[in-house]
Design an enzyme around this catalytic site. Structure first.
Site, PDB file in Angstrom:
ATOM      1  N   ASP A 363     -27.660 -23.241 -30.167  1.00 28.63           N
ATOM      2  CA  ASP A 363     -26.465 -23.720 -30.844  1.00 28.63           C
ATOM      3  C   ASP A 363     -26.901 -24.851 -31.772  1.00 28.63           C
ATOM      4  OD1 ASP A 363     -23.712 -24.105 -31.394  1.00 28.63           O
ATOM      5  OD2 ASP A 363     -23.687 -25.773 -29.970  1.00 28.63           O
ATOM      6  N   THR A 365     -24.608 -27.813 -33.115  1.00 28.81           N
ATOM      7  CA  THR A 365     -24.022 -29.118 -32.818  1.00 28.81           C
ATOM      8  C   THR A 365     -24.303 -29.541 -31.381  1.00 28.81           C
ATOM      9  OG1 THR A 365     -22.248 -28.634 -34.372  1.00 28.81           O
ATOM     10  CG2 THR A 365     -21.892 -30.459 -32.834  1.00 28.81           C
ATOM     11  N   ASP A 562     -24.507 -26.618 -25.557  1.00 27.29           N
ATOM     12  CA  ASP A 562     -23.937 -27.778 -24.863  1.00 27.29           C
ATOM     13  C   ASP A 562     -22.418 -27.739 -24.734  1.00 27.29           C
ATOM     14  OD1 ASP A 562     -23.289 -28.207 -27.542  1.00 27.29           O
ATOM     15  OD2 ASP A 562     -23.340 -30.388 -27.280  1.00 27.29           O
TER      16      ASP A 562
END
Length: 673
Positions: A363, A365, A562
C-alpha cells in the site's frame, strides 16, 4: 508435558524446573552409590552378591519410584492416549530393567542357569537409575534453556511501570497500581517517568523516548491532542494524559500477546516431525523386541541377559526427544529475537513461509509514506469557498481513521473552523467516505468514487492532475451529488523506504504498489522509489483480486499495508505484513507486524525466516541422523565385528546430549542480526 501459562510473567519461577531439579539432586547420591557398587562391588568384596543385589534394590527404589515417577506417568498417558512419544520408550526401558532386576533379586530361583552371572542372576539396577538421572539432567538443561527463549517477553513486560499518578475528580493526586487505572482516568506523567498506559495528551508539552517501540533514539515531541503509548519514557516536560487503552488493550500488551501466541504455535515442518515420531516410536518398540529375541536365541551366554540389556539400550537411545524439540525451540527463539528487532510473528507458519515470498504488494499511504500527511490546499468549485470546502470535508472526516482524513481535520481545527457533527457515516468502500452533515448528503473520495456516485469532476480534473504529478493525494468533495471542490494532501515518503525497496529488489522480490490514491499520485511516488508495477484507485476487493490473481499464477505473495482497506488482502496473502503504526484491524489480519512501521523490517523478518528454517532443518537432520545411527549401535550390530556393545547408561547419556545439542543450536538464533 507440564502445562505452561498462556501469557508469561515477570516471575521467572518455573515449577517444573524446580521439581525436576529437586528430584535430580536429591536422588543423585543414590544413583552414584548404586553405580559404584555395580561396577566395583565384586572386586572389592564388601558384600556377597546376593546381599549386594538387595542393597542396590533398596537404594534404587527412591530413584525409580520417586525421581522417575513423572516419566512413568507420562509414558502411561502416552499409551492411554495412543500417542507414543519419548516417555513411552523411557518408561518401557527403565521399567523393564528395574522390574527384571527386582524379580531377579527377590526370586532368583525362577530364572534358568543361562541368566546366571558371577554367581547370581544378573541385575541392572544401575542401568535403570543412571538412565533416570541422566534423563532428569537432560530435562533440567532443556528447561533452563527454554526459559531463556522467554527472555524477550520478560524484557518487554519489564518495560511497563508498576504505578501511575492519577488525578482525582476533586483535583487531588495519588499513586495507584497500574491495574487500578481505568479508561478515561486522568494521569500525570512527570519528567523521567514512564507513560503508564496508552492515551492522549490533554495538558502540557514534552518529548517522549519511544525507542522501545520504534527503535528511533530521537525523542518525539508531544502536545495536547497527540497520542502517547504506554511504557515510553517522558524525557522533559510534565504531561496530563487521559487513559484510552489499559490492561491487555495497550500496544505493549498486544505485542507481548503476539510474541507469546507465536511461540505456542506449531510450524508446518513440526507436523511432519510429529507424524514421523509417532511411527518411529512404534518401530523402535518392534526393533527392541526383535533385539531381545535375536540375542536370546543366537547370542553368546548369558544370551537372554544380553538380549534384555540391548533391548533396553535400543528403547532409551531412540527416544525422539530431539525430534520433538527440533522445531519448537527454533520457533521460540526466533519469535523472541524478532520481537527485540521490531518484528512480530503471529505464528510459526509465518516464519516458515516468509522466506518463500517472491512477490510483495505494498500500500502507499502509511506503508511507503509517513502516514502522517499534511494538508496542502482546498480548491473550491461552483459557489463554494475554500474554507467552506475544508470545513465540510473535515466535519465528514471526523468519523474516519484514515491518515489523510486526520490531516484534513487537523488543518480545519488549526484554522479555527467549527466542525458539525456527522451522521450516517460510512467508510467501507476503501476509496472514500460518505455521510450527512447538517442534513446534507456528502461524499469525499477519489475519482472512482465520484464516478460511482455520478458526480461530474471535469471542472477540477486538470487542477487535480497537477497536484498528483507532485505526489499529492487528491480527494473530491461532493455535496448533494454535485462537485463542491477538491482537497490536496501531501504525504512524504519515509526516509527508510528507498533503502528498503532497494534491498527487497536486490533479494529478487517483485514489488507492486496498490493504492486507493489516483494513478498519477501513485506513479509519482513509484518513480521516486523505482517501483515499476502500479495499481491506482483500487478498492479493498481490487487488492484482494490482485492477490488471488498472483497466487493463481503460482506466486508466493506477501501484502504490506496499514489500513482497514488492506485487511482483506492481508488475510488472503500467503504472508500478511502490517505496519505497527496502522490500525488494529490491519494488525489482526496480518501474520507479521512491523512494530516500527519501517519496511526495512521485511528484510529483517525474511532474513530471520531463512535463518530459522535453516536452524529447524539442522535440528531435524541431526535428530534423524542420531536416531538412524544410534538404534543399530544399541541393537548390537557391531558386536559380531568389533565385540562392541552400547550400555543403556551410555545410551541415556547420548539421548540427553542429543536433546541438549538441539536446544543450544536453536539458541544460536539469538545472535542473528
Amino acid at each position: 508435558m507440564a502445562l505452561e501459562p498462556l501469557m508469561p510473567s515477570l516471575d521467572d519461577d518455573n515449577p517444573e524446573l524446580k521439581d525436576f531439579s529437586r528430584r535430580f539432586w536429591w536422588t543423585l547420591p543414590f544413583t552414584i552409590v548404586v553405580t559404584v557398587l555395580a561396577m566395583f562391588g565384586p572386586q572389592l568384596g564388601w558384600f556377597n552378591m546376593g546381599m549386594q543385589a538387595w542393597i542396590e534394590l533398596v537404594l534404587s527404589l527412591p530413584v525409580v519410584l520417586w525421581a522417575g515417577q513423572p516419566f512413568f506417568v507420562r509414558g502411561w498417558q502416552s499409551v492411554i492416549n495412543r500417542s507414543p512419544n519419548m516417555w513411552t520408550l523411557i518408561g518401557l526401558g527403565t521399567g523393564a530393567a528395574f522390574m527384571y532386576s527386582t524379580v531377579a533379586t527377590v526370586a532368583p530361583g525362577i530364572f534358568p542357569e543361562t541368566f546366571q552371572s558371577m554367581g547370581r542372576v544378573g541385575v541392572y539396577f544401575e542401568a535403570a537409575v543412571v538412565i533416570i538421572s541422566l534423563t532428569l539432567f537432560g530435562q533440567v538443561l532443556e528447561l533452563r534453556a527454554r526459559s531463556q527463549t522467554s527472555a524477550a517477553i520478560r524484557s518487554l513486560l519489564g518495560l511497563a511501570p508498576k504505578t501511575a499518578r492519577r488525578i482525582n475528580a476533586d483535583g487531588t493526586e495519588e499513586d495507584v497500581p497500574l491495574t487500578h487505572v481505568h479508561e478515561g482516568d486522568r494521569l500525570r506523567v512527570r519528567p523521567g517517568e514512564k507513560v503508564p498506559v496508552d492515551g492522549v495528551v490533554e495538558e502540557g508539552n514534552s518529548s517522549l523516548d519511544e525507542s522501545m517501540l520504534t527503535g528511533e533514539p530521537i525523542p518525539v515531541s508531544k502536545r495536547p491532542g497527540d497520542k502517547v503509548i504506554g511504557a515510553t519514557m517522558n524525557t522533559s516536560g510534565a504531561l496530563v494524559i487521559r487513559a484510552e487503552k489499559v490492561g491487555s488493550a495497550t500496544v505493549l500488551s498486544q505485542i507481548v500477546q503476539l510474541v507469546a501466541q507465536a511461540q505456542r504455535s506449531r510450524a508446518p515442518m513440526q507436523r511432519m516431525a510429529d507424524l514421523v515420531a509417532g511411527y518411529f516410536v512404534m518401530a523402535v518398540v518392534v526393533i527392541a523386541i526383535t533385539t531381545f529375541f535375536v540375542w536370546g536365541v543366537f547370542g553368546p551366554q548369558p544370551s537372554w541377559v544380553y538380549g534384555l540389556i540391548n533391548a533396553v539400550a535400543v528403547l532409551i537411545i531412540a527416544c525422539p526427544c530431539a525430534l520433538g524439540l527440533a522445531t519448537p525451540m527454533s520457533v521460540m527463539v526466533a519469535t523472541g529475537r524478532g520481537a527485540t528487532q521490531g518484528v512480530l510473528f503471529r505464528d510459526a507458519a509465518a516464519i516458515e513461509n516468509l522466506r518463500k515470498v517472491d512477490t510483495l504488494i505494498v500500500d502507499k499511504t502509511g506503508t511507503l509514506t509517513e502516514g502522517r500527511p499534511a494538508f496542502d490546499q482546498a480548491v473550491p468549485a461552483g459557489d463554494f469557498a475554500a474554507d467552506e470546502v475544508l470545513q465540510i470535508a473535515a466535519s465528514l472526516d471526523q468519523g474516519s481513521e484514515h491518515p489523510l482524513a486526520d490531516a484534513i481535520v487537523t488543518a480545519a481545527r488549526e484554522r479555527g473552523l467549527n466542525l458539525s457533527p456527522v451522521e450516517e457515516f460510512e467508510s467501507g468502500s476503501g476509496i472514500g467516505v460518505s455521510g450527512r452533515v447538517d442534513g446534507k448528503p456528502l461524499t469525499l473520495g477519489n475519482t472512482a468514487l465520484m464516478e460511482q456516485e455520478n458526480v461530474d469532476v471535469a471542472e477540477l480534473s486538470d487542477t487535480a492532475e497537477s497536484f498528483r504529478t507532485r505526489g499529492a493525494s487528491v480527494m473530491y468533495l461532493a455535496v448533494d451529488g454535485k462537485l463542491a471542490g477538491l482537497l490536496a494532501v501531501s504525504d512524504p515518503i519515509k526516509e527508510t523506504t528507498p533503502e528498503a525497496v532497494d534491498a527487497l529488489k536486490a533479494a529478487g522480490i517483485r514489488i507492486i504498489m496498490a493504492t486507493g490514491d489516483g494513478v498519477s499520485t501513485a506513479r509519482a511516488v513509484a518513480e521516486r522509489l523505482g517501483i515499476d508495477e502500479i495499481f491506482g484507485e483500487v478498492t479493498p476487493s481490487d487488492k484482494l483480486d490482485l492477490v488471488n490473481k498472483l497466487q493463481s499464477e503460482g506466486r508466493i505473495v506477501a501484502m504490506a499495508g496499514d489500513g482497514i482497506n488492506d485487511a482483506p488482502a492481508l488475510a488472503k496473502a500467503n504472508v500478511g505484513i502490517a505496519m505497527g503504526t496502522g490500525t488494529d484491524v490491519a494488525m489482526n489480519s496480518a501474520q507479521v507486524t512491523l512494530v516500527r512501521g519501517d519496511l526495512r523490517g521485511i528484510s529483517t523478518a525474511r532474513f530471520l525466516s531463512e535463518k530459522t528454517v535453516r536452524n529447524m532443518k539442522q535440528n531435524l537432520g541431526f535428530a534423524f541422523v542420531y536416531n538412524a545411527l544410534g538404534v543399530p549401535l544399541a541393537a548390537g550390530v557391531l558386536y559380531p565385528f568389533a565385540g562392541l556393545l552400547l550400555s543403556p547408561m551410555f545410551a541415556a547419556l547420548a539421548m540427553s546430549l542429543s536433546s541438549a545439542s538441539v536446544v543450544f543450536n536453536a539458541l544460536r538464533l539469538r545472535r542473528s542480526t
